[in-house]
Design a protein around this motif. Sequence first.
Motif, PDB file in Angstrom:
ATOM      1  N   ALA A  87       0.814  -1.219   0.000  1.00  0.00           N
ATOM      2  CA  ALA A  87       0.000   0.000   0.000  1.00  0.00           C
ATOM      3  C   ALA A  87       0.848   1.269   0.000  1.00  0.00           C
ATOM      4  N   THR A  88       2.146   1.150   0.298  1.00  0.00           N
ATOM      5  CA  THR A  88       2.960   2.358   0.456  1.00  0.00           C
ATOM      6  C   THR A  88       4.110   2.465  -0.530  1.00  0.00           C
ATOM      7  N   VAL A  89       4.362   1.416  -1.333  1.00  0.00           N
ATOM      8  CA  VAL A  89       5.411   1.501  -2.354  1.00  0.00           C
ATOM      9  C   VAL A  89       4.773   1.529  -3.736  1.00  0.00           C
ATOM     10  N   CYS A  90       5.482   2.105  -4.700  1.00  0.00           N
ATOM     11  CA  CYS A  90       4.944   2.316  -6.040  1.00  0.00           C
ATOM     12  C   CYS A  90       5.889   1.759  -7.105  1.00  0.00           C
ATOM     13  N   ILE A  91       5.301   1.370  -8.227  1.00  0.00           N
ATOM     14  CA  ILE A  91       6.108   1.017  -9.384  1.00  0.00           C
ATOM     15  C   ILE A  91       6.989   2.215  -9.756  1.00  0.00           C
ATOM     16  N   GLY A  92       8.248   1.956 -10.024  1.00  0.00           N
ATOM     17  CA  GLY A  92       9.182   3.015 -10.379  1.00  0.00           C
ATOM     18  C   GLY A  92       9.953   3.597  -9.212  1.00  0.00           C
ATOM     19  N   ASP A  93       9.519   3.307  -7.988  1.00  0.00           N
ATOM     20  CA  ASP A  93      10.262   3.789  -6.823  1.00  0.00           C
ATOM     21  C   ASP A  93      11.702   3.293  -6.874  1.00  0.00           C
ATOM     22  N   VAL A  94      12.636   4.175  -6.540  1.00  0.00           N
ATOM     23  CA  VAL A  94      14.029   3.779  -6.384  1.00  0.00           C
ATOM     24  C   VAL A  94      14.410   3.990  -4.924  1.00  0.00           C
ATOM     25  N   PHE A  95      14.862   2.921  -4.309  1.00  0.00           N
ATOM     26  CA  PHE A  95      15.293   2.963  -2.911  1.00  0.00           C
ATOM     27  C   PHE A  95      16.793   2.743  -2.844  1.00  0.00           C
ATOM     28  N   GLN A  96      17.433   3.511  -1.966  1.00  0.00           N
ATOM     29  CA  GLN A  96      18.855   3.303  -1.704  1.00  0.00           C
ATOM     30  C   GLN A  96      19.008   2.615  -0.366  1.00  0.00           C
ATOM     31  N   TYR A  97      19.728   1.508  -0.373  1.00  0.00           N
ATOM     32  CA  TYR A  97      19.988   0.736   0.840  1.00  0.00           C
ATOM     33  C   TYR A  97      21.406   1.060   1.287  1.00  0.00           C
ATOM     34  N   GLY A  98      21.517   2.074   2.116  1.00  0.00           N
ATOM     35  CA  GLY A  98      22.807   2.580   2.554  1.00  0.00           C
ATOM     36  C   GLY A  98      22.778   4.093   2.630  1.00  0.00           C
ATOM     37  N   ASP A  99      23.767   4.660   3.276  1.00  0.00           N
ATOM     38  CA  ASP A  99      23.787   6.099   3.533  1.00  0.00           C
ATOM     39  C   ASP A  99      23.837   6.908   2.242  1.00  0.00           C
ATOM     40  N   THR A 102      27.032   7.765  -0.202  1.00  0.00           N
ATOM     41  CA  THR A 102      27.961   6.629  -0.225  1.00  0.00           C
ATOM     42  C   THR A 102      27.912   5.980  -1.601  1.00  0.00           C
ATOM     43  N   SER A 103      29.027   5.950  -2.280  1.00  0.00           N
ATOM     44  CA  SER A 103      29.038   5.540  -3.688  1.00  0.00           C
ATOM     45  C   SER A 103      28.787   4.050  -3.888  1.00  0.00           C
ATOM     46  N   ASP A 104      29.021   3.236  -2.860  1.00  0.00           N
ATOM     47  CA  ASP A 104      28.818   1.802  -3.038  1.00  0.00           C
ATOM     48  C   ASP A 104      27.483   1.324  -2.469  1.00  0.00           C
ATOM     49  N   SER A 105      26.581   2.271  -2.147  1.00  0.00           N
ATOM     50  CA  SER A 105      25.247   1.882  -1.683  1.00  0.00           C
ATOM     51  C   SER A 105      24.408   1.438  -2.876  1.00  0.00           C
ATOM     52  N   VAL A 106      23.784   0.283  -2.750  1.00  0.00           N
ATOM     53  CA  VAL A 106      22.994  -0.256  -3.849  1.00  0.00           C
ATOM     54  C   VAL A 106      21.697   0.534  -3.987  1.00  0.00           C
ATOM     55  N   GLN A 107      21.248   0.708  -5.234  1.00  0.00           N
ATOM     56  CA  GLN A 107      19.960   1.341  -5.512  1.00  0.00           C
ATOM     57  C   GLN A 107      19.092   0.356  -6.279  1.00  0.00           C
ATOM     58  N   LEU A 108      17.844   0.205  -5.830  1.00  0.00           N
ATOM     59  CA  LEU A 108      16.923  -0.780  -6.388  1.00  0.00           C
ATOM     60  C   LEU A 108      15.661  -0.093  -6.879  1.00  0.00           C
ATOM     61  N   ARG A 109      15.224  -0.463  -8.086  1.00  0.00           N
ATOM     62  CA  ARG A 109      14.009   0.105  -8.688  1.00  0.00           C
ATOM     63  C   ARG A 109      12.905  -0.942  -8.690  1.00  0.00           C
ATOM     64  N   LEU A 110      11.727  -0.554  -8.176  1.00  0.00           N
ATOM     65  CA  LEU A 110      10.601  -1.480  -8.076  1.00  0.00           C
ATOM     66  C   LEU A 110       9.918  -1.597  -9.438  1.00  0.00           C
ATOM     67  N   VAL A 111       9.828  -2.821  -9.976  1.00  0.00           N
ATOM     68  CA  VAL A 111       9.307  -2.997 -11.332  1.00  0.00           C
ATOM     69  C   VAL A 111       8.082  -3.906 -11.428  1.00  0.00           C
ATOM     70  N   ILE A 155      25.291  -4.490   0.076  1.00  0.00           N
ATOM     71  CA  ILE A 155      24.147  -4.425   0.985  1.00  0.00           C
ATOM     72  C   ILE A 155      24.491  -5.190   2.253  1.00  0.00           C
ATOM     73  N   ASP A 156      23.948  -4.728   3.353  1.00  0.00           N
ATOM     74  CA  ASP A 156      24.271  -5.311   4.651  1.00  0.00           C
ATOM     75  C   ASP A 156      23.063  -5.175   5.559  1.00  0.00           C
ATOM     76  N   ALA A 157      23.037  -5.963   6.612  1.00  0.00           N
ATOM     77  CA  ALA A 157      21.968  -5.841   7.599  1.00  0.00           C
ATOM     78  C   ALA A 157      22.058  -4.495   8.306  1.00  0.00           C
ATOM     79  N   ASN A 158      20.893  -3.976   8.694  1.00  0.00           N
ATOM     80  CA  ASN A 158      20.789  -2.764   9.514  1.00  0.00           C
ATOM     81  C   ASN A 158      21.201  -1.482   8.794  1.00  0.00           C
ATOM     82  N   LEU A 159      21.181  -1.502   7.458  1.00  0.00           N
ATOM     83  CA  LEU A 159      21.441  -0.270   6.724  1.00  0.00           C
ATOM     84  C   LEU A 159      20.209   0.627   6.732  1.00  0.00           C
TER      85      LEU A 159
END
Length: 215
Positions: A87-99, A102-111, A155-159
């Motif tokens: 109910a709270t996420v949308c197609i096309g959302d990009v989330f960064q898992y990490g600060d 930070t250049s090595d933080s992964v970014q994920l797009r919801l498809v 990616i790591d736990a507790n990011l």
Amino acid sequence: MPFTREQLSAIDKSPIKAPVAVNFMGLITDEQADRKHHGGPLKAVHQLSTATYDQINAEFGLKVRIGTLGENLTTEAVNNLPEMTEATVCIGDVFQYGDIGTSDSVQLRLVQPRRPCYKINDQIGQFTKVPNIASWITKQGISGWYFEVARDGMIDANLPVYLIERPYPFANLKTLWQLANTKEKFAAETIEPWLAIDCLEESWKTVLKKKIQQN
């Protein structure tokens, strides 16, 4: 591990504590036994709300643990922010898992959402005789979602997790699930905005096209 109807399955996930690299195919330590229906760039990473487990356990009197249904990620809301759910996420959302920054933080797009299948029945059926939980999950629309990897990283736990793009704020997964799974037909102006979402996986667009009311 050995599974019910196949020789092997990787649906049963275990927590990991060490950092893991993520590339266009997902977490490099993750596996999928059935590569025809699972994995690949448009199903690189699977996230499931922990509320799904709460709902299943409450409905059927079970104690199914997180990781049982094959997800790679779960998150916990902080600072009074909303939980990440259908109910709270949308197609096309990009989330960064990490600060941020930070250049090595992964970014994920919801498809796309995840479509529940019989493997959920078989997996939970190891613990209970409850029939067809996958069908119940489908009706609830609580199956989680798939990401493509927008930026490789670690990616790591507790990011911390940050929403950094929301190009289609109307396109939450709860609404998409309802449109795709109802027998109703809709005016073209209801469906066409969804068809214009460039990152929505094509099979969902095919389903939505069939929902347009023909005059």
